[in-house]
Design a protein around this motif. Structure first.
Motif, PDB file in Angstrom:
ATOM      1  N   ILE A 135       0.865  -1.165  -0.020  1.00  0.00           N
ATOM      2  CA  ILE A 135      -0.063   0.164   0.149  1.00  0.00           C
ATOM      3  C   ILE A 135       0.930   1.268  -0.149  1.00  0.00           C
ATOM      4  CG2 ILE A 135      -1.781   1.364   1.399  1.00  0.00           C
ATOM      5  CD1 ILE A 135      -2.687  -1.414   2.345  1.00  0.00           C
ATOM      6  N   HIS A 136       2.172   0.968   0.313  1.00  0.00           N
ATOM      7  CA  HIS A 136       3.070   2.352   0.455  1.00  0.00           C
ATOM      8  C   HIS A 136       4.124   2.157  -0.236  1.00  0.00           C
ATOM      9  CE1 HIS A 136       0.386   3.230   3.962  1.00  0.00           C
ATOM     10  NE2 HIS A 136       0.606   2.053   4.462  1.00  0.00           N
ATOM     11  N   LEU A 137       4.151   1.675  -1.477  1.00  0.00           N
ATOM     12  CA  LEU A 137       5.427   1.401  -2.391  1.00  0.00           C
ATOM     13  C   LEU A 137       6.107   2.513  -2.481  1.00  0.00           C
ATOM     14  CD1 LEU A 137       4.433  -1.478  -4.674  1.00  0.00           C
ATOM     15  CD2 LEU A 137       5.918  -1.450  -2.750  1.00  0.00           C
ATOM     16  N   GLN A 138       5.481   3.813  -2.971  1.00  0.00           N
ATOM     17  CA  GLN A 138       6.030   5.119  -3.318  1.00  0.00           C
ATOM     18  C   GLN A 138       6.790   5.659  -2.101  1.00  0.00           C
ATOM     19  OE1 GLN A 138       3.169   7.869  -5.018  1.00  0.00           O
ATOM     20  NE2 GLN A 138       4.584   9.466  -5.237  1.00  0.00           N
ATOM     21  N   THR A 139       6.100   5.565  -0.721  1.00  0.00           N
ATOM     22  CA  THR A 139       6.921   6.050   0.478  1.00  0.00           C
ATOM     23  C   THR A 139       8.144   5.359   0.658  1.00  0.00           C
ATOM     24  OG1 THR A 139       4.729   6.836   1.285  1.00  0.00           O
ATOM     25  CG2 THR A 139       6.486   6.656   2.590  1.00  0.00           C
ATOM     26  N   LEU A 140       8.036   4.158   0.499  1.00  0.00           N
ATOM     27  CA  LEU A 140       9.175   3.095   0.666  1.00  0.00           C
ATOM     28  C   LEU A 140      10.307   3.337  -0.207  1.00  0.00           C
ATOM     29  CD1 LEU A 140      10.250   0.296   1.646  1.00  0.00           C
ATOM     30  CD2 LEU A 140       9.045  -0.686  -0.191  1.00  0.00           C
ATOM     31  N   LEU A 141       9.853   3.511  -1.295  1.00  0.00           N
ATOM     32  CA  LEU A 141      10.841   3.921  -2.519  1.00  0.00           C
ATOM     33  C   LEU A 141      11.533   5.359  -2.272  1.00  0.00           C
ATOM     34  CD1 LEU A 141       9.358   2.281  -5.617  1.00  0.00           C
ATOM     35  CD2 LEU A 141      11.539   1.367  -4.476  1.00  0.00           C
ATOM     36  N   ALA A 142      10.706   6.223  -1.668  1.00  0.00           N
ATOM     37  CA  ALA A 142      11.301   7.417  -1.165  1.00  0.00           C
ATOM     38  C   ALA A 142      12.335   7.239  -0.066  1.00  0.00           C
ATOM     39  CB  ALA A 142      10.165   8.482  -0.990  1.00  0.00           C
ATOM     40  N   VAL A 143      12.186   6.330   0.893  1.00  0.00           N
ATOM     41  CA  VAL A 143      13.187   6.255   1.778  1.00  0.00           C
ATOM     42  C   VAL A 143      14.174   5.337   1.554  1.00  0.00           C
ATOM     43  CG1 VAL A 143      13.229   5.448   4.336  1.00  0.00           C
ATOM     44  CG2 VAL A 143      11.470   6.886   3.535  1.00  0.00           C
ATOM     45  N   TYR A 144      13.878   4.365   0.846  1.00  0.00           N
ATOM     46  CA  TYR A 144      14.770   3.345   0.333  1.00  0.00           C
ATOM     47  C   TYR A 144      14.921   3.345  -1.383  1.00  0.00           C
ATOM     48  CZ  TYR A 144      14.459   1.414   5.090  1.00  0.00           C
ATOM     49  OH  TYR A 144      14.603   1.208   6.486  1.00  0.00           O
ATOM     50  N   PRO A 145      15.322   4.135  -1.940  1.00  0.00           N
ATOM     51  CA  PRO A 145      15.328   4.382  -3.398  1.00  0.00           C
ATOM     52  C   PRO A 145      15.875   3.145  -4.116  1.00  0.00           C
ATOM     53  CG  PRO A 145      16.353   6.619  -2.520  1.00  0.00           C
ATOM     54  CD  PRO A 145      16.498   5.320  -1.398  1.00  0.00           C
ATOM     55  N   ASP A 146      16.844   2.444  -3.570  1.00  0.00           N
ATOM     56  CA  ASP A 146      17.252   1.360  -4.490  1.00  0.00           C
ATOM     57  C   ASP A 146      16.807   0.022  -3.910  1.00  0.00           C
ATOM     58  OD1 ASP A 146      18.499   1.287  -1.688  1.00  0.00           O
ATOM     59  OD2 ASP A 146      20.515   1.018  -2.483  1.00  0.00           O
ATOM     60  N   ALA A 147      15.657  -0.167  -3.320  1.00  0.00           N
ATOM     61  CA  ALA A 147      14.922  -1.262  -2.578  1.00  0.00           C
ATOM     62  C   ALA A 147      14.580  -2.290  -3.748  1.00  0.00           C
ATOM     63  CB  ALA A 147      13.669  -0.966  -1.911  1.00  0.00           C
ATOM     64  N   ARG A 148      14.756  -3.459  -3.658  1.00  0.00           N
ATOM     65  CA  ARG A 148      14.517  -4.429  -4.640  1.00  0.00           C
ATOM     66  C   ARG A 148      13.179  -5.005  -3.868  1.00  0.00           C
ATOM     67  NH1 ARG A 148      20.621  -6.733  -3.936  1.00  0.00           N
ATOM     68  NH2 ARG A 148      21.425  -5.556  -5.874  1.00  0.00           N
ATOM     69  N   ALA A 169      -9.235  -5.248  -4.719  1.00  0.00           N
ATOM     70  CA  ALA A 169      -8.972  -4.975  -6.118  1.00  0.00           C
ATOM     71  C   ALA A 169      -8.382  -3.729  -6.452  1.00  0.00           C
ATOM     72  CB  ALA A 169     -10.296  -5.236  -6.871  1.00  0.00           C
ATOM     73  N   GLN A 170      -8.715  -2.719  -5.627  1.00  0.00           N
ATOM     74  CA  GLN A 170      -8.224  -1.199  -5.689  1.00  0.00           C
ATOM     75  C   GLN A 170      -6.874  -1.241  -5.299  1.00  0.00           C
ATOM     76  OE1 GLN A 170      -9.478   1.718  -6.989  1.00  0.00           O
ATOM     77  NE2 GLN A 170      -7.185   2.223  -6.846  1.00  0.00           N
ATOM     78  N   ARG A 171      -6.421  -1.737  -4.210  1.00  0.00           N
ATOM     79  CA  ARG A 171      -5.168  -2.158  -3.602  1.00  0.00           C
ATOM     80  C   ARG A 171      -4.216  -2.540  -4.731  1.00  0.00           C
ATOM     81  NH1 ARG A 171      -3.093  -4.998   1.886  1.00  0.00           N
ATOM     82  NH2 ARG A 171      -1.021  -5.856   1.241  1.00  0.00           N
ATOM     83  N   LEU A 172      -4.641  -3.705  -5.380  1.00  0.00           N
ATOM     84  CA  LEU A 172      -3.644  -4.495  -6.282  1.00  0.00           C
ATOM     85  C   LEU A 172      -3.608  -3.493  -7.745  1.00  0.00           C
ATOM     86  CD1 LEU A 172      -5.375  -7.894  -6.227  1.00  0.00           C
ATOM     87  CD2 LEU A 172      -3.233  -7.263  -5.117  1.00  0.00           C
TER      88      LEU A 172
END
Length: 422
Positions: A265-278, A324-327
């Motif tokens: 649900i928070h991928l955009q925020t996750l990548l803002a803090v961990y830009p190179d996350a896999r 469904a919206q989450r996905l």
């Protein structure tokens, strides 16, 4: 235990299994007490206890105070906690507050901890019950990987030390606390393994912010869940990052492996803090996932309260339109480049079950990583030692009314070639 349809044919109603006799008797006796007075869950009592137990007073920034207050009010007004429920809630909150005090103190005394790098953590996301746990366990066998264990996620300070990592006394304390869940609800052991020395989900690392899906999963607290759904998660992920730096300071890890369904649900925020996350996204028939999650959440809640299960509180996991919206949000984020293709790989549940090593090789290949022979051997050994059903079979039913929701997932299932299981 069972799942059945509500009056509209679309609202899962979960029926809890009977409590163990000892718990029934304990809670019955507790019902005669003035429980708020006997087991207080007010802010003053909880804060003073955490400060007394640690000898510390500085909780750091103020961002945690509002969700903390919302949680306490929700526990009072909505959770309908039994005696055992109040005891478990008070113990949890004091541990989270104490952990926060110690984290703030540790970083204040050792600011050099924050200078460490966290290179390209691998993060497993997906619907609950979609294969995230077994994938997490398998990938954690790679000797290059560091995984936060339950004990250190619950009690990260003082920072774990490599020389005593496997003998730290916090392991035993955490083990007793987490295996208590199985003693309170024996059915839970067949759903999710709990020990002090197994990989922890990220929600437990985030509990010190009081914005966490781990906290939401423990009690029926709708107003707290609504508050969290609207919260800014960037400070939460920064706290999460600080905890990982504390954990690796005296026990270095080459790279972190992390997992939580809620990261989806928070991928955009996750990548803002961990830009190179896999990011590894798991895929399974959503109807199957929703039914299993209903059973899991219902069992968790029944440990602490006897009130009926409210499925709508976890609608983004167990209700069709919200799931469904989450996905589809993730599909849209990937199409728009918000979640770059280089940062995310896919893992189908069926592939993982049929040929786990081929599935893992595909993940490593996507990220340009090599799977060492030692890692492969450890993963194969783990598979050989953990037959399906080792901890009991999680039995649940998928309500026939769910079939009407199948169309909601057409885009998702066609895109990722996710087969029907129901």
């Amino acid at each position: 235990m069972s799942d059945s349809s509500g009056p509209d044919g679309n609202n899962p109603q979960w029926v809890a299994p009977p409590h163990p006799d000892w718990l029934t008797q304990l809670n019955r006796e507790g019902s005669y007490f003035d429980l708020p007075a006997v087991v207080p869950l007010d802010a003053e009592s909880l804060l003073s206890r955490a400060q007394a137990s640690t000898g510390l007073t500085d909780f750091g920034d103020e961002l945690w105070r509002e969700p903390f207050a919302v949680l306490l009010k929700s526990l009072q007004d909505e959770a309908q906690l039994t005696l055992m429920g109040r005891l478990m809630a008070r113990s949890d909150i004091i541990l989270w507050l104490s952990g926060r005090l110690q984290v703030v103190d540790t970083l204040k005394r050792h600011p050099e901890i924050l200078q460490q790098e966290l290179a390209a953590p691998m993060v497993i996301v997906g619907l609950p019950r979609s294969g995230t746990s077994i994938l997490f366990e398998l990938l954690s066998r790679d000797p290059e990987v560091g995984v936060p264990q339950m004990w250190e996620a619950l009690m990260p300070c003082p920072p774990p030390v490599a020389a005593t990592y496997t003998t730290d006394p916090r392991i035993e304390r955490a083990d007793q606390l987490f295996t208590q869940w199985n003693r309170v609800a024996p059915e839970f052991a067949s759903m999710h393994e709990m020990r002090g020395d197994i990989p922890a989900e990220c929600g437990l690392l985030m509990a010190g912010t009081f914005i966490s899906d781990h906290i939401q999963s423990l009690h029926q607290t709708p107003s707290y869940s609504v508050w969290c759904a609207q919260a800014d998660y960037e400070p939460v992920y920064r706290y999460h990052r600080d905890i990982l730096k504390i954990l690796q300071w005296k026990n270095p890890r080459q790279r972190w492996l992390l997992k939580a369904p809620e990261h989806q649900i928070h991928l955009q925020t996750l990548l803002a803090v961990y830009p190179d996350a896999r990011v590894v996204q798991t895929h399974r028939d959503p109807l199957k996932c929703m039914a299993s999650t209903t059973s899991l959440m219902g069992t968790l809640y029944s440990m602490r309260s006897d009130q009926p299960f409210n499925a709508e509180m976890f609608e983004h996991m167990i209700m069709g339109e919200a799931t469904a919206q989450r996905l589809e949000t993730v599909i849209d984020q990937r199409d728009a480049g918000i979640v770059p293709a280089a940062n995310i790989a896919d893992s189908r549940y069926q592939d993982l079950m049929q040929d786990p090593m081929a599935c893992i090789e595909g993940i490593y290949h996507h990220f340009g990583m090599s799977l060492s022979s030692e890692a492969r051997t450890r993963m194969l050994d783990y598979l050989a030692s953990k037959p399906k059903g080792k901890f009991g079979q999680h039995q649940y039913q998928v309500d026939a009314g769910r079939a009407t929701e199948r169309a909601l997932f057409k885009r998702y299932q066609e895109l990722y070639q996710v087969p029907d299981e129901v």
